[in-house]
Scaffold this active site. Structure first.
Site, short mmCIF file in Angstrom:
data_model
loop_
_atom_site.label_atom_id
_atom_site.label_comp_id
_atom_site.label_asym_id
_atom_site.label_seq_id
_atom_site.Cartn_x
_atom_site.Cartn_y
_atom_site.Cartn_z
N LYS A 261 0.83 -1.20 0.00
CA LYS A 261 0.00 0.00 0.00
C LYS A 261 0.87 1.26 0.00
O LYS A 261 2.08 1.17 0.21
CB LYS A 261 -0.92 -0.04 1.23
CG LYS A 261 -1.91 -1.20 1.21
CD LYS A 261 -2.83 -1.12 2.42
CE LYS A 261 -3.94 -2.15 2.35
NZ LYS A 261 -4.90 -1.98 3.47
N ARG B 225 -0.79 -14.00 5.27
CA ARG B 225 -1.57 -13.21 6.24
C ARG B 225 -0.87 -13.22 7.61
O ARG B 225 -0.88 -12.24 8.34
CB ARG B 225 -3.00 -13.77 6.40
CG ARG B 225 -3.86 -13.66 5.17
CD ARG B 225 -4.57 -12.35 5.01
NE ARG B 225 -5.54 -12.00 6.04
CZ ARG B 225 -6.36 -10.97 5.96
NH1 ARG B 225 -6.36 -10.20 4.88
NH2 ARG B 225 -7.20 -10.69 6.93
N THR C 103 -5.10 -6.88 10.76
CA THR C 103 -5.42 -5.62 10.08
C THR C 103 -4.93 -4.37 10.82
O THR C 103 -4.40 -3.47 10.19
CB THR C 103 -6.96 -5.53 9.91
OG1 THR C 103 -7.39 -6.70 9.22
CG2 THR C 103 -7.37 -4.31 9.12
N ARG D 295 3.20 -5.73 9.99
CA ARG D 295 2.43 -4.61 10.56
C ARG D 295 2.88 -4.30 11.99
O ARG D 295 2.89 -3.14 12.40
CB ARG D 295 0.94 -4.93 10.50
CG ARG D 295 0.39 -4.83 9.08
CD ARG D 295 -0.93 -5.53 8.91
NE ARG D 295 -1.56 -5.26 7.62
CZ ARG D 295 -2.58 -5.96 7.13
NH1 ARG D 295 -3.10 -6.97 7.83
NH2 ARG D 295 -3.10 -5.65 5.97
N ASN E 19 -1.82 0.34 6.83
CA ASN E 19 -1.26 -0.91 7.38
C ASN E 19 -0.33 -1.65 6.41
O ASN E 19 -0.29 -2.88 6.38
CB ASN E 19 -2.38 -1.82 7.90
CG ASN E 19 -3.45 -2.08 6.87
OD1 ASN E 19 -3.29 -1.70 5.71
ND2 ASN E 19 -4.52 -2.74 7.25
N HIS F 56 -1.75 -5.21 1.58
CA HIS F 56 -2.99 -5.97 1.48
C HIS F 56 -2.62 -7.40 1.13
O HIS F 56 -1.71 -7.62 0.35
CB HIS F 56 -3.89 -5.39 0.37
CG HIS F 56 -4.96 -6.36 -0.04
ND1 HIS F 56 -6.15 -6.50 0.68
CD2 HIS F 56 -5.02 -7.28 -1.03
CE1 HIS F 56 -6.87 -7.45 0.11
NE2 HIS F 56 -6.21 -7.94 -0.93
P1 ADP Z 1 -7.73 -6.53 5.68
O1 ADP Z 1 -7.10 -5.50 4.76
O2 ADP Z 1 -6.78 -6.95 6.76
O3 ADP Z 1 -8.33 -7.72 4.95
P2 ADP Z 1 -10.41 -5.35 6.04
O4 ADP Z 1 -10.85 -6.02 4.78
O5 ADP Z 1 -11.23 -5.51 7.27
O6 ADP Z 1 -8.91 -5.76 6.44
O7 ADP Z 1 -10.31 -3.77 5.77
C1 ADP Z 1 -9.80 -3.25 4.58
C2 ADP Z 1 -8.89 -2.09 4.89
O8 ADP Z 1 -9.67 -1.00 5.43
C3 ADP Z 1 -7.83 -2.34 5.96
O9 ADP Z 1 -6.69 -2.99 5.45
C4 ADP Z 1 -7.54 -0.94 6.46
O10 ADP Z 1 -6.62 -0.24 5.59
C5 ADP Z 1 -8.90 -0.26 6.37
N1 ADP Z 1 -9.67 -0.29 7.63
C6 ADP Z 1 -10.15 -1.38 8.26
N2 ADP Z 1 -10.85 -1.03 9.35
C7 ADP Z 1 -10.81 0.31 9.42
C8 ADP Z 1 -11.34 1.30 10.32
N3 ADP Z 1 -12.06 0.97 11.39
N4 ADP Z 1 -11.09 2.60 10.06
C9 ADP Z 1 -10.37 2.97 8.99
N5 ADP Z 1 -9.85 2.11 8.11
C10 ADP Z 1 -10.06 0.80 8.31
#
Ligand code: ADP
Length: 195
Positions: free
Chosen positions: A14, A123, A129, A140, A160, A163
Site C-alpha cells: 500500500k 496473512r 489488520t 504490521r 497498514n 494488502h
Molecule cells: P484486511 O485488509 O486486513 O483484509 P479489512 O478487509 O477488514 O482488512 O479492511 C480493509 C482495509 O480498510 C484495511 O486494510 C484498512 O486499511 C482499512 N480499515 C479497516 N478497518 C478500518 C477502520 N475501522 N477505520 C479505517 N480504516 C479501516
C-alpha cells in the site's frame, strides 16, 4: 501445481509501505519463508480500480462502519461528535471513501506469491489488520503503530503497509482483477525448496 496445498495469493504493498521504503523488506520476508514471488509490478491505480477491488455490498460496508463504532465505544468517544453520525452504514461509506483516497495516494506494488499454504502464511507474516494490535515479528507489528481511533480522528483509513487476500477464492478473484485473465505468472524452482 505440484503439492495439493501449493497455492497462489495476491499481495499489494500500500502507499504507506511504498513511501516508507518497505517494498524490499516485505518481499524479503516472504522469500525468507520459502514463498516464491511469481509476478511483480509497481503501478499507479485508478480510483475505479481501487473501488472495484473492495467489496461494494452493504454487509461489508456495514462491517467496516461497525468496526469504527466499536473502536469509538472502546475509547468512550462519541462517533456522532467526531463524524456527524452514529449510523454504521453511513460511517462504513465514509471509511470506504477514505480507503480509496488512501490507496490512490501513491503507487502500489502488486505481486502474486506462491507456496505451501501461501494464503494463510502470507496473512500471518503480514499480521492482523490493525497495526497497533499486531504482534512484534509481523510486518504490521514491526513497522507501524496506526490505529482506527487515530486514523478516524484524522478522517482517513488505517494505514497498514500491505494488502493480502484472505481466502484462496478471494486470491483467485484478486489475481484476475489486478493481473487480468492472462496474467504472466512465472515458473521457476527455488533452491532447497522445490528440488
Ligand atoms: P484486511 O485488509 O486486513 O483484509 P479489512 O478487509 O477488514 O482488512 O479492511 C480493509 C482495509 O480498510 C484495511 O486494510 C484498512 O486499511 C482499512 N480499515 C479497516 N478497518 C478500518 C477502520 N475501522 N477505520 C479505517 N480504516 C479501516
Amino acid at each position: 501445481m505440484a503439492h495439493p496445498k501449493e497455492e497462489r495469493t495476491y499481495v499489494m504493498i500500500k502507499p504507506d509501505g511504498v513511501r516508507k521504503g518497505l517494498t524490499g523488506e516485505v518481499i524479503r520476508r516472504f522469500e525468507q519463508r520459502d514463498l516464491k514471488i511469481v509476478a511483480l509490478e509497481m503501478f499507479q491505480p485508478t480510483r475505479q480500480q481501487i473501488s472495484d477491488h473492495y467489496p461494494k455490498d452493504e454487509a461489508w460496508i456495514r462491517r467496516l462502519g461497525q468496526k469504527s463504532i466499536t473502536t469509538y465505544q472502546t475509547y468512550h468517544v462519541d462517533p456522532k461528535e467526531k463524524l456527524g453520525t452514529d449510523d454504521e452504514l453511513e460511517i462504513g461509506k465514509m471509511v470506504r471513501e477514505w480507503l480509496v483516497d488512501y490507496m490512490i495516494s501513491a503507487p502500489l506494488v502488486r505481486m502474486i506469491v506462491q507456496g505451501i499454504h501461501a494464503v494463510d502464511v502470507v496473512r500471518k507474516i503480514a499480521g492482523p489488520t490493525l497495526p497497533y494490535k499486531a504482534e512484534v515479528g509481523t510486518i504490521r507489528g514491526d513497522f507501524s503503530i496506526d490505529s482506527p481511533l487515530l486514523a478516524n480522528t484524522e478522517k482517513r483509513a488505517v494505514a497498514n503497509i500491505l494488502h493480502a487476500s484472505e481466502t484462496p477464492e478471494e486470491a483467485a478473484h484478486e489475481i484476475e482483477h489486478w493481473f487480468g485473465k492472462s496474467a504472466q505468472i512465472h515458473s521457476y524452482k527455488r533452491y532447497g525448496v522445490d528440488e
